[in-house]
Design an enzyme around this catalytic site. Sequence first.
Site: not given
Ligand SMILES: Cc1ncc(C[n+]2csc(CCOP(=O)(O)OP(=O)(O)O)c2C)c(N)n1
Length: 672
Positions: A148, A210-211, A260, A567
Amino acid sequence: MRFGKKAAGMRKVLRKSYKQQQQKEEITGYEIFIRCLAAEGVDIIFGYPGASIVGIHDVLYDIEAAKIKDIKTEEGTISNNRRNNAMTPTKAQDNHQGKTMTGAEIFVRSLVEEGVDILFGYPGGVLIGIHDVLLDVTHIKHILTRHEQGATHAAEGYAKATGKPGVVLATSGPGATNTVTGIANAYMDSVPLVVFTGQVVTKLIGNDAFQEVDIVGITRPITKHNFLVKDVNELANTIKAAFYIATTGRPGPVLVDLPKDMLAAKTVFEYPKSITLRSYHPTLEGNIKQIKKAAEILSQSKRPLLYVGGGVISSNASAEVRALADKLRAPVATTLHGLGVYPEQSKLALGMLGMHGTWYSNMAVDQCDVLVAIGARFDDRVTGNVEKFAENAKKIHIDIDPSAISKNVQVDVPIVGDVKHVLKHLNEMVKPLETKDWLRLIDEWKAEHPLRYKHDELLRAQYVIQKLGEITDGDAIIISDVGQSQMWTAQFFKWKHPRTHITSGGLGTMGFSLPAAMGAAFGRNDLPVICISGDGGLQMNIQELATISYNKLPVKIFVMNNGYLGMVRQWQEFFWKKRYSSTRITSPDFVKVAEAYGIPAQRVTSPAEVESTIKNALKYKAGPIFVEFTVVKEENVYPMIPAGQTIGEIIDSPEPLEQKHATHKTMIHAKG
Ligand SMILES: Cc1ncc(C[n+]2csc(CCOP(=O)(O)OP(=O)(O)O)c2C)c(N)n1
């Protein structure tokens, strides 16, 4: 939790040290957090890093040896023909008004009345009645996503690419809670979604049935409005109101919870032609006196700057912004969501501003004398230190949402109204300005501080994205994920058209791009649809490869695999002494995974292969295609203004310029 002798011993030590720390020395909140967990006997944490908790991971880096481990969690066919001819039913086909029908039928007929032709969702016990009706309705297609969350992001991709509302249908309980991230994402980025959730029968609500989950309560702070339908006679009106609220004013998600028994109950179907809601009357026309005031201030300006955001795209006002910039001869700095409003090839374009914006757009903000914020909200990733943001400028703010005005930055001339309406008036009132000196100065900045990266034999994501921009000439819909690859996409692609850049800005949701690209591809086939993701982000909603493959959607999936959560790793490199706690990430063999989903795939490891691979991928129209680019592991996004700081603290690229350029002589007051 695990209880072993070793862990118990470790806990004792940590408990003791915790007491000592408490008594003797000050420790950071990050350390306190970890020590409290240790004192509670926690020896295993499941999680995922992020900029706001990088300090916690830094502490974990030291006590990994002491056995506290941070384990990363991992989280109907539609033919091309159908996509070409998104069918709106004729009234003759569908005149069901005045007939008695069940709530489930009313639900489906209401969507038909709203012109909905695609619904992203997942079935469940409480929704069976709706899915049963859908089986006989040819002009609404239900796309069975694999999660979802995927459905909500797909609906958002669809909405952003087409300008129409995205529609989601999810079952009660876990189906509903799985939509929460997507709803929050749409809320932060002001995207019109209507999310329908199933609910347990009304008499069981509140009984922990439930749910059962209180999805109305859960989503109250992340929806523009939400409804629980308690009377089948109100169902059609509620659906009408939901679409009206989602798509008017500042757009946003609206949730309708459908018990429902409401879907089983019967009543006469009457879908309202229009609706008026007490206490909801978005202002479209801006106050003419305020618009005049803005024109007067602009007429005195020598260094004007337009700061344009996603609101311009929601309002379909790119043409008006272009006209304003061209008439004033004013440069244009763009937010992440505003990319595409103004063609980046133009002399007046400054690219993105903010944390990873161009050096010269941030400098222009600092040095302008009038800043016109249009459909933008002074987000902290844009402003850095709010006190210092455009401190030399008079500020004009045009926005449809009165609550966005002076929320983060005090402005001199607020104009509440729809951007398109306001700019029509403003464009008539303003006169061309003499901005030659200002533009010359900006040209010098562009020459002295261009976006740049190392060109050598190694493969870099920036190069891939730059090539993609050149080869497509900006004629593509790009859906980026979150992280470094997102910022490089924003910086290096050749933005030309509105509604061609789709990304998760406000919430920064990893895992957004793949399902959002799928939604965009269902909505548009006039341009190639390209998903650009990091290796981490791809794994967050990788299950949607199945939906894309099954529907033969011609999405090009480009993964920049750097083996890191890049990042966050960059933040650790810059601000946490390169202690890479929990940011190395392994991936499966993506090529094999894509192939297992029936998607042709290939891996690219050198710059020499990039051009031909992109060209071949663009030629391939039979369905999705997947390319993994194995890119440099430790590369950084430049420039960077660290969070909450100013242009004075900007970290520019360490790469030398290729040519010698003009000096800083003409700068008004040099910074950075
Ligand atoms: C759902 C979620 N969890 C954690 C983060 C924190 N976060 C921001 S950028 C990043 C790294 C992303 O890594 P990747 O997808 O490999 O991309 P890159 O930065 O290496 O291009 C993280 C963990 C986030 N933005 N979203």
